[in-house]
Motif scaffolding. Structure first.
Motif, PDB file in Angstrom:
ATOM      1  N   UNK A  43     -45.888  29.508 -51.077  1.00 10.58           N
ATOM      2  CA  UNK A  43     -47.331  29.824 -50.759  1.00 10.58           C
ATOM      3  C   UNK A  43     -47.961  28.265 -50.661  1.00 10.58           C
ATOM      4  N   UNK A  44     -47.408  27.173 -51.273  1.00  6.17           N
ATOM      5  CA  UNK A  44     -47.837  25.753 -51.033  1.00  6.17           C
ATOM      6  C   UNK A  44     -48.922  25.716 -52.050  1.00  6.17           C
ATOM      7  N   UNK A  45     -48.993  26.422 -52.998  1.00  7.27           N
ATOM      8  CA  UNK A  45     -49.707  26.436 -54.149  1.00  7.27           C
ATOM      9  C   UNK A  45     -49.765  25.105 -54.860  1.00  7.27           C
ATOM     10  N   UNK A  46     -50.785  24.905 -55.601  1.00  4.79           N
ATOM     11  CA  UNK A  46     -50.747  23.436 -56.365  1.00  4.79           C
ATOM     12  C   UNK A  46     -50.115  23.851 -57.717  1.00  4.79           C
ATOM     13  N   UNK A  47     -48.920  23.286 -58.204  1.00  4.40           N
ATOM     14  CA  UNK A  47     -48.259  23.504 -59.625  1.00  4.40           C
ATOM     15  C   UNK A  47     -48.602  22.206 -60.343  1.00  4.40           C
ATOM     16  N   UNK A  48     -49.035  22.439 -61.552  1.00  2.71           N
ATOM     17  CA  UNK A  48     -49.276  21.164 -62.335  1.00  2.71           C
ATOM     18  C   UNK A  48     -48.060  21.433 -63.763  1.00  2.71           C
ATOM     19  N   UNK A  49     -47.583  20.377 -63.940  1.00  4.72           N
ATOM     20  CA  UNK A  49     -46.541  20.344 -65.159  1.00  4.72           C
ATOM     21  C   UNK A  49     -47.515  19.713 -66.167  1.00  4.72           C
ATOM     22  N   UNK A  50     -48.007  20.348 -67.398  1.00  6.51           N
ATOM     23  CA  UNK A  50     -48.725  19.889 -68.470  1.00  6.51           C
ATOM     24  C   UNK A  50     -47.865  19.554 -69.518  1.00  6.51           C
ATOM     25  N   UNK A  51     -47.450  18.336 -69.947  1.00  6.17           N
ATOM     26  CA  UNK A  51     -46.296  18.221 -71.031  1.00  6.17           C
ATOM     27  C   UNK A  51     -46.898  17.504 -72.024  1.00  6.17           C
ATOM     28  N   UNK A  52     -45.997  17.316 -73.180  1.00  7.18           N
ATOM     29  CA  UNK A  52     -46.275  16.732 -74.359  1.00  7.18           C
ATOM     30  C   UNK A  52     -45.886  15.207 -74.094  1.00  7.18           C
ATOM     31  N   UNK A  53     -46.466  14.397 -75.134  1.00  7.83           N
ATOM     32  CA  UNK A  53     -46.070  13.116 -74.904  1.00  7.83           C
ATOM     33  C   UNK A  53     -45.200  12.385 -75.705  1.00  7.83           C
ATOM     34  N   UNK A  54     -44.279  13.205 -76.175  1.00  9.87           N
ATOM     35  CA  UNK A  54     -43.048  12.740 -76.870  1.00  9.87           C
ATOM     36  C   UNK A  54     -41.798  12.894 -75.831  1.00  9.87           C
ATOM     37  N   UNK A  55     -40.578  12.396 -76.356  1.00  9.15           N
ATOM     38  CA  UNK A  55     -39.408  12.366 -75.497  1.00  9.15           C
ATOM     39  C   UNK A  55     -39.253  13.656 -74.938  1.00  9.15           C
ATOM     40  N   UNK A  56     -39.272  14.772 -75.844  1.00 13.74           N
ATOM     41  CA  UNK A  56     -38.763  16.083 -75.209  1.00 13.74           C
ATOM     42  C   UNK A  56     -39.675  16.702 -74.291  1.00 13.74           C
ATOM     43  N   UNK A  57     -41.109  16.384 -74.286  1.00  8.20           N
ATOM     44  CA  UNK A  57     -41.971  16.769 -73.490  1.00  8.20           C
ATOM     45  C   UNK A  57     -41.961  15.729 -71.976  1.00  8.20           C
ATOM     46  N   UNK A  58     -41.822  14.424 -72.175  1.00 11.71           N
ATOM     47  CA  UNK A  58     -41.395  13.521 -71.021  1.00 11.71           C
ATOM     48  C   UNK A  58     -40.334  13.941 -70.263  1.00 11.71           C
ATOM     49  N   UNK A  59     -38.950  14.083 -70.900  1.00  9.81           N
ATOM     50  CA  UNK A  59     -37.782  14.553 -70.220  1.00  9.81           C
ATOM     51  C   UNK A  59     -38.044  15.852 -69.584  1.00  9.81           C
ATOM     52  N   UNK A  60     -38.522  16.772 -69.941  1.00 13.37           N
ATOM     53  CA  UNK A  60     -38.891  17.991 -69.619  1.00 13.37           C
ATOM     54  C   UNK A  60     -39.833  18.029 -68.126  1.00 13.37           C
ATOM     55  N   UNK A  61     -40.948  17.090 -68.376  1.00 13.33           N
ATOM     56  CA  UNK A  61     -41.632  16.927 -66.868  1.00 13.33           C
ATOM     57  C   UNK A  61     -40.870  16.162 -66.039  1.00 13.33           C
ATOM     58  N   UNK A  62     -40.093  15.481 -66.401  1.00 12.55           N
ATOM     59  CA  UNK A  62     -39.175  14.697 -65.338  1.00 12.55           C
ATOM     60  C   UNK A  62     -38.122  15.576 -64.735  1.00 12.55           C
ATOM     61  N   UNK A  63     -37.549  16.289 -65.442  1.00 13.91           N
ATOM     62  CA  UNK A  63     -36.432  17.110 -64.931  1.00 13.91           C
ATOM     63  C   UNK A  63     -36.992  18.176 -63.838  1.00 13.91           C
ATOM     64  N   UNK A  64     -38.191  18.900 -64.418  1.00 13.97           N
ATOM     65  CA  UNK A  64     -38.783  19.950 -63.610  1.00 13.97           C
ATOM     66  C   UNK A  64     -39.369  19.364 -62.374  1.00 13.97           C
ATOM     67  N   UNK A  65     -39.972  18.012 -62.537  1.00 10.14           N
ATOM     68  CA  UNK A  65     -40.459  17.368 -61.283  1.00 10.14           C
ATOM     69  C   UNK A  65     -39.447  17.366 -59.957  1.00 10.14           C
ATOM     70  N   UNK A  66     -38.273  16.765 -60.426  1.00 15.97           N
ATOM     71  CA  UNK A  66     -37.323  16.455 -59.526  1.00 15.97           C
ATOM     72  C   UNK A  66     -36.663  17.709 -58.982  1.00 15.97           C
TER      73      UNK A  66
END
Length: 563
Positions: free
Chosen positions: A75-98
């Motif tokens: 649908x082209x809807x806006x998706x936002x990834x809201x992560x934590x600021x530690x390594x687990x959160x940051x790598x999670x956002x990076x992986x799902x973004x790619x």
């Protein structure tokens, strides 16, 4: 320090496993201690395979999450990834973004500011996130389990929420579009968030394949987040980290390559490299600065930009180390100011002015130094306190904090690590309550330093077959500790030499075998009279382009006849 030698009355089953699999006898006590008494289970442990990973759809909550994400993509809807600021959160956002980019959508990304907005889906963080991105679908990564009220308001306002988290669940779960938290069930309970994200991405690809996308190329991000988050390296975590560290050695991501260069990490990459070199630099951004620097590094495809960001994180890490050392000195002074400090089963210290970004590291160092659970709390000028704790095996921090909830404004986390908030005027009453809980549930025998020795060795045992068997046990970490070995009644040869004025180089003689050994940060330690018992780990030493086993000394005592 107590030296505790492992002994098994019956090693027959493990001996049979070693014989069936044609393994080195070195592995017999290790497999017995780990409970591997049949060949199939031992083979799965020693030779993990990606094909052995379970169907991702067996993880509760994956099905509705996949359906809603692909719907938003179509649908082209806006998706936002809201992560934590530690390594687990940051790598999670990076992986799902790619992976979402590969599906043709560019998600918004949001990381809260540790000091101004705090951990998780806080009202302050959500307000800024919604203002910046206006999402139709918000995916909470490494947070959200304890945010039922905020998630309910988002859903009521037309923003669908998917939670991927591994923090302990409380009595109520958020009512959202999809909730994926292994702690709410019984399977995959060991996964951290980046492992859960990997399962989600696997499920997305099973539902809708993408030609040319190889999910194995993302395992380096999974390994970094998993090791840095100190979750057990068991079952699928062991598989993900095993292959992830191999992928890290040849990573395609320019950001990780730049980070490895400034951190002086070269193959073979081990969990210790992630835990003590890569992880702290990625964490430094969220501790003292803005975690977005770490995320931008992991998502960068430009070598020049990646080099600048990696050097920036390296500098922030040095600043973090200085702040950490100053805070640690003050915290130790507070602990020792209590004449009964070592009679207490736990440590609770707090002060105004400490940087909230380092309290977790300081808690970890206090825990290791005093061998008991430690909570460290930073209070701001208004008396609002934010703290972090680290525990020892067998004592759940988050369950203990639950029993002290009346004194806290917020808390959450895991068995071994947790966060909390409270006002300054409740510090003393909270401390008394937490110590009371600790006395009820902590065995005093756990509060002293113990060396758990896996096996005694002979000097001539250190051959290629033993090293190969030792490497089959990798990766070492939480849930899979490195074997601690021992030479009994060895003699030093000559005087020890100092390396960089703080490490000790030794030559040892055991029977007729001469051995080179190193003991780190030991220059000030007084050596006991020989002969010695020497507890050590085997480590890889790169010498003239070859990897050789090296004896890394953990402790030395005068030799004793029992044990």
């Amino acid at each position: 320090m107590t030296w505790r030698f492992y002994s098994a009355e019956d090693l027959r089953l493990a001996t049979a496993v070693v014989r069936d699999l044609k393994l080195a006898p070195f592995l017999i006590p290790i497999l017995a201690r780990a409970g591997f008494v049949d060949a199939e289970a031992a083979r799965d442990f020693l030779y993990p395979r990606l094909k052995g990973l379970a169907d991702p759809f067996s993880l509760p909550g994956i099905e509705p999450a996949v359906t809603r994400i692909l719907q938003a993509v179509d649908r082209g809807e806006k998706i936002v990834l809201y992560g934590d600021y530690d390594v687990d959160g940051v790598t999670s956002v990076a992986l799902l973004t790619r992976v979402l980019r590969a599906y043709g959508t560019e998600p918004g990304r949001f990381l809260p500011h540790r000091i101004e907005e705090g951990y998780g889906l806080t009202r302050e963080g959500l307000e800024r996130c919604l203002r910046q991105h206006r999402p139709r679908l918000l995916i909470a990564l490494d947070c959200g389990t304890s945010s039922a009220d905020q998630i309910g308001e988002l859903e009521a306002d037309g923003v669908n929420v998917i939670v991927l988290d591994h923090h302990e669940t409380k009595h109520t779960q958020p009512a959202c579009t999809a909730f994926i938290n292994p702690k709410a069930g019984h399977s995959f309970h060991y996964l951290c968030t980046v492992g859960i994200v990997f399962k989600l991405c696997h499920a997305l690809l099973k539902r809708r394949r993408l030609p040319g996308l190889d999910l194995r190329e993302f395992l380096d991000l999974v390994a970094v987040g998993t090791v840095a988050d100190l979750v057990p390296l068991v079952e699928e975590n062991r598989t993900l980290v095993t292959f992830g560290l191999r992928q890290l050695a040849r990573t395609r991501w320019v950001g990780l390559r730049a980070l490895m260069q400034v951190a002086a990490v070269s193959p073979p990459v081990r969990p210790v490299h992630v835990g003590y070199r890569l992880g702290p630099r990625l964490n430094a951004a969220g501790r003292l600065g803005v975690a977005l620097d770490a995320l931008n590094l992991l998502l960068s495809d430009d070598e020049g930009e990646a080099d600048v960001l990696a050097r920036k994180l390296d500098a922030q890490n040095r600043d973090r180390q200085q702040v950490e050392e100053a805070t640690l000195r003050e915290a130790v002074q507070l602990v020792l100011a209590d004449p009964e400090a070592l009679a207490h089963p736990a440590i609770v210290v707090g002060a105004k002015g400490w940087h909230p970004g380092v309290v977790g590291i300081v808690a970890s160092r206090l825990m290791r130094r005093f061998h008991r659970p430690a909570l460290v709390i930073s209070f701001d000028a208004e008396g609002t306190g934010k703290g972090s704790g680290r525990s020892i095996a067998g004592f759940s921090l988050v369950r203990s904090l639950e029993q002290c909830a009346p004194f806290l404004t917020a808390y959450g986390g895991h068995e071994m690590a947790a966060g909390l908030s409270l006002p300054f005027d409740r510090l003393q009453t909270f401390r008394e309550a937490f110590l009371a809980v600790s006395r009820r549930y902590l065995d005093p025998a756990r509060l002293g330093p113990v060396l758990d020795v896996t096996a005694s060795m002979e000097g001539h045992d250190l051959d290629g077959a033993l090293w190969d068997a030792h490497e089959l046990l990798q990766p070492f970490g939480m849930g899979n500790p490195q074997p601690l070995l021992c030479f009994r009644k060895v003699q030093p040869v000559g005087e020890p030499r100092l390396l960089k004025e703080k490490h000790r180089l030794l030559t040892l003689r055991h029977r007729q075998q001469f051995l080179r050994a190193i003991q780190f940060n030991s220059a000030e330690h007084v050596l006991p009279p020989p002969p010695w018992d020497v507890a050590f780990h085997l480590e890889a030493n790169q010498y003239l382009g070859r990897l050789e086993p090296q004896v890394q000394v953990e402790a030395i005592r005068s030799a004793v006849d029992d044990g």
